[in-house]
Write a protein that holds these residues in place. Structure first.
Motif, PDB file in Angstrom:
ATOM      1  N   ASN A   1       0.426  -2.148   6.880  1.00  0.00           N
ATOM      2  CA  ASN A   1       1.462  -2.979   6.270  1.00  0.00           C
ATOM      3  C   ASN A   1       1.462  -2.764   4.767  1.00  0.00           C
ATOM      4  O   ASN A   1       0.439  -2.413   4.177  1.00  0.00           O
ATOM      5  N   ARG A   2       2.608  -3.035   4.143  1.00  0.00           N
ATOM      6  CA  ARG A   2       2.720  -2.872   2.703  1.00  0.00           C
ATOM      7  C   ARG A   2       2.550  -4.217   2.011  1.00  0.00           C
ATOM      8  O   ARG A   2       3.105  -5.231   2.433  1.00  0.00           O
TER       9      ARG A   2
ATOM     10  N   ILE B   1       2.525  -1.286  -5.044  1.00  0.00           N
ATOM     11  CA  ILE B   1       2.667  -1.519  -3.604  1.00  0.00           C
ATOM     12  C   ILE B   1       1.637  -0.655  -2.887  1.00  0.00           C
ATOM     13  O   ILE B   1       1.640   0.573  -3.016  1.00  0.00           O
TER      14      ILE B   1
ATOM     15  N   GLU C   1      -0.780   0.040   0.822  1.00  0.00           N
ATOM     16  CA  GLU C   1      -0.811  -0.109   2.278  1.00  0.00           C
ATOM     17  C   GLU C   1      -2.219  -0.489   2.733  1.00  0.00           C
ATOM     18  O   GLU C   1      -3.201   0.141   2.342  1.00  0.00           O
TER      19      GLU C   1
END
Length: 460
Positions: free
Chosen positions: A3-4, A46, A48
């Motif tokens: 997920n980011r 951002i 992950e």
């Protein structure tokens, strides 16, 4: 599937950000991939991750993290953000029914007026959240971050450029950076004992993270001074051993040693294993592979110069040489003489000592001052020896000069002999041709006090 997550950082010590993230991720076995060509001059990133829990762990340990959000959208306009958010309804659909919520609209390099904050919040009405608005203890918090270019240094109207952001980010708040308050807790001005060479609290915490300080680890500071690095390492659970050639720095003037008093203030006195006074080049260690990390800020001569045992000049013929423990004619205790310890030699010796004293995989974390104009990567590489590898090199820039936070890992599983501390004269010990390169940090003290002017720039 990863997920980011949106990370918002305090915009200080920008070059330290990625090494700190990587170190904390390694400490907690988090699979973290940093995007290439990250612009650390901007406060948002951002990343992950596999789980939200990993994001919370990073936020609880990284000193530079302010917020972490589940990433929903980003764009140059709110229209782009709304378009992406509508397409990601699965991100927030679980919060539509009976979930209290609130929105936070904030900005970097700008203050968003309250009237426009309201407009921004109302523009997300399509999310159709049915729960009640709770501004104190909501079940979920949604955050909008507007990023503006830096306008500091010029006069402008309070709301000038409002809405003219370069980027806006939107997401659900997962965690606030709970490690940042430690900067205030370890503030040197609030400490019961400190000296003029005490390390800044924020930098000390960043260094402790680079060492992977954690419960059960054994950490050593060979230039402990007033103990700034010991307290933060112990706070993270490590046991700390410290030494210094000048015992007065460790003791202070009261009956209870100063470092012990400050450690008690931070409730980590039981993790200070011991303190000893000795010259690191004449150390008493009888075996190596002992410490999980070595963390230190070597003295480099601006506020306090590095010293080692020895005489600046040979003893004159006919004068009796006294030794430690031998009585003096005047009945006073013998104080061994010291001589300056040149920084470039100290740095090489420190890495050799670390190779001998660290366990396989252990880290050496230290500051290296250098002249910015003259610095090249080979300055650091030329200090290395077999079995040691630089894994992080971050600059704290002061203009003409800076200090580099160097993190070196012991990559070898071999046990190395105690170094001779012959430094540049012993190429066999160092494993590198030190004499072939003159680093920018050599004779740093002299360069500092002449204003970093070159010889041909000196006044006649």
């Amino acid at each position: 599937m990863k997920n980011r997550y949106l990370f918002a950082f305090a915009q200080v010590h920008e070059e330290f950000r990625i090494p700190e993230l990587q170190s904390v991720a390694e400490l907690h076995n988090i699979d973290l991939a940093i995007p290439e060509n990250v612009d650390v001059s901007r406060p948002f990133m951002i990343l992950e991750l596999d789980t939200e829990e990993q994001a919370r762990i990073l936020a609880s340990r990284c000193i530079l993290i302010k917020w972490v959000c589940d990433f929903y959208a980003q764009g140059r306009t709110y229209e782009e953000v709304h378009q992406q958010t509508r397409a990601n309804i699965s991100k927030y659909s679980q919060y539509i029914e009976n979930t209290s919520f609130k929105f936070i609209v904030t900005a970097y390099n700008h203050s968003v007026p309250q009237s426009r904050q309201r407009q921004v919040v109302e523009s997300f009405s399509y999310m159709a959240l049915l729960g009640k608005i709770d501004m104190k203890t909501p079940d979920v918090t949604f955050m909008c971050f507007e990023e503006y270019i830096d306008k500091h240094g010029r006069t402008r109207e309070k709301l000038e450029g409002d809405g003219e952001f370069r980027q806006v980010f939107f997401g659900r708040l997962i965690a606030e950076g709970t490690a940042r308050p430690l900067v205030n807790k370890f503030d040197v001005k609030k400490r019961s004992y400190f000296g003029n060479t005490s390390m800044d609290a924020e930098v000390s915490l960043l260094m402790a993270n680079q060492t992977l300080a954690s419960p059960g680890k054994l950490v050593y500071d060979p230039f402990i001074g007033t103990g700034s690095l010991a307290y933060v390492s112990a706070h993270f659970g490590a046991f700390v051993y410290g030494s210094d050639i000048d015992g007065r720095q460790m003791r202070g003037k009261e009956e209870v040693p100063g470092i012990r008093r400050a450690a008690a203030q931070y409730e980590v006195a039981d993790r200070i294993v011991d303190l000893s006074t000795f010259d690191v080049t004449q150390n008493p260690w009888r075996c190596g592979d002992l410490f999980d990390a070595i963390i230190t800020d070597p003295p480099y001569g601006v506020r306090a110069g590095a010293k080692r045992l020895g005489r600046k000049k040979p003893t004159k013929k006919g004068i009796v040489e006294h030794t430690t423990g031998a009585p003096r004619p005047d009945g006073q205790p013998y104080i061994p003489p010291t001589k300056p310890y040149e920084l470039s030699e100290l740095a090489v010796d420190l890495i050799l000592l670390a190779r001998h004293m660290l366990r396989p995989g252990g880290r050496l974390v230290f500051f290296l001052p250098t002249v910015n104009e003259d610095y090249t990567e080979v300055d650091v590489q030329s200090m290395l020896c077999d079995g040691m590898k630089v894994i992080a090199n971050s600059l704290q820039d002061f203009g003409s000069w800076g200090r580099r936070l160097i993190t070196v890992r012991k990559t070898s599983t071999e046990s190395y002999p105690r170094p001779s501390f012959a430094s540049f004269a012993n190429a066999e010990d160092s494993g590198t041709p030190q004499e072939d390169h003159v680093p920018a940090h050599k004779d740093f003290r002299e360069k500092y006090f002449r204003g970093f002017k070159r010889d041909d720039e000196q006044a006649p």
